[in-house]
Write a protein that holds these residues in place. Structure first.
Motif: not given
Length: 405
Positions: A124-152
């Motif tokens: 488990p110590r070799r698991i990527s620290p980005f594993f969870i945020p790269s996989s969660l479904v709602n992170m799609l909206g999270g990334f898009v909101s950041i890249y497009q600066q949408l705050k609603g």
């Protein structure tokens, strides 16, 4: 409640990295299904998919950032950037009243598979620290909101193959009740990996026509033997009608109806009743207009295609009253949670251009599937109202109806 219109579109799938090239290829009857290259499919019973082979994630994010986002997020960023550019908002647009409704059925499955193997073989110590945020479904909206600066509102639908359509409905509700003035809908999926394909194959859901990939997905055809997995993303910008008119925006159509239902029957086997109730809900909300085209869920599975055909005949009062119907999954595969968003984009572009996309590989009629499926060739038509259907595992159904303004 406030009227909702679509002012921007974006799409990426196995036939194109932008909406115009992908839609043009669809109208030409091309097929993006081929032998899988994302991993070695040798041990798979189904070795084919609607895979995107020419996508470079560094076109949408810095190379060092790509490891933080699963492929489904990267594809979503691509389609959402196109939709936002298409909508062409002024610099002073209020981003605090502009939200995101994202959708995916499985999300970062390839990353889950990869890190599960790492955990088992290297610890488990070799698991990527980005594993969870790269996989969660709602992170799609999270990334898009950041890249497009949408705050609603930042919402996420995870309703299997109905997710993209449900996200459109959720975005519309936010605008209608006034919690947002504009919403970016983005549905994205990339689950073509050993566990994803192996899992669907274990259910006997996938086509095994490996020797002829281009003819493997055959919606409504008597010789259909299952769906073919696809990947991609679709994006739509929704906003208040009056705001769109005031800024002189290009309007693709108005969302006049959406319907949602649950089968309450079986976790994977669809019914006719559930989809029919979702279609009825959308149809009645829209005021029972003359529907000129239906983009069917049309998965190329024996049960879905038969049930959807029966539901359409029931909705419209018989075969003779049904509008033309087609399924574009024969060309790009079934993009799971992204399918509804992609097919809504296709439906709106069909209405824009006055042309019906074909159902390719339709060669042998099925007595249970006897509608006008626009077989094999696109068709010019007067298209003023379109319906798009999406049905998912768990018995979850979504339908949207758009009208030309």
């Amino acid at each position: 409640m406030r009227r909702v219109v679509v002012t921007g579109l974006g799409m990426v799938n196995s036939l194109g990295l932008d909406k115009e090239s992908a839609f043009s290829a669809i109208l030409e009857g091309k097929c993006g299904i081929k032998t899988v290259e994302l991993f070695d499919p040798e041990k798979q019973s189904s070795k084919i998919a609607g895979e995107i082979t020419d996508f470079d994630p560094t076109t949408v994010m810095d190379a060092k950032e790509t490891k933080k986002a699963g492929r489904f997020i990267q594809l979503g960023l691509k389609a959402s950037a196109e939709a936002m550019a298409d909508a062409d908002f002024p610099e002073d647009t209020n981003r605090e009243r502009f939200g995101v409704a994202s959708a995916s059925g499985i999300g970062g499955l390839p990353n889950i598979e990869k890190n599960a193997i790492i955990c088992e073989t290297r610890g488990p110590r070799r698991i990527s620290p980005f594993f969870i945020p790269s996989s969660l479904v709602n992170m799609l909206g999270g990334f898009v909101s950041i890249y497009q600066q949408l705050k609603g509102p930042n919402l996420s639908s995870v309703t299997a193959c109905a997710a993209g359509t449900h996200a459109i409905g959720e975005a519309a509700k936010s605008i209608m009740i006034g919690t947002a003035d504009k919403m970016l809908v983005i549905g994205a999926e990339s689950a073509i990996c050993a566990s994803g394909m192996g899992g669907f194959a274990a259910m006997k859901a996938l086509s095994t026509r490996n020797d002829d990939p281009q003819a493997s997905s055959r919606p409504f055809d008597a010789d259909r033997d299952g769906f073919v997995m696809g990947e991609g993303a679709g994006a739509l910008v929704l906003e208040v009608y009056e705001d769109a008119v005031a800024r002189g925006a290009k309007i693709y159509g108005e969302l006049v109806g959406f319907g949602e239902s649950g089968d309450a029957n079986h976790i994977t086997t669809p019914t006719m009743d559930g989809p029919l109730r979702a279609m009825k809900g959308a149809y009645e909300m829209a005021g029972k207009p003359k529907i000129d085209y239906v983009n069917a869920h049309g998965t190329s599975t024996p049960v879905n295609d038969k049930n959807e055909t029966a539901a359409l005949k029931e909705l419209f009062g018989g075969k003779e009253n049904c509008p033309p119907v087609s399924s574009t999954k024969g060309q790009i595969g079934h993009c799971l949670g992204a399918a509804g968003a992609i097919e809504a984009v296709i439906s709106l572009m069909a209405m824009r251009d006055g042309v019906l996309p074909p159902t390719i590989n339709y060669t042998t009629p099925d007595e249970n599937c006897d509608l006008d499926y626009v077989p094999n060739e696109a068709r010019k038509a007067d298209v003023n109202v379109v319906m798009s259907n999406s049905f998912g595992f768990g018995g979850t159904n979504g339908v949207v109806i758009f009208k030309k303004i």
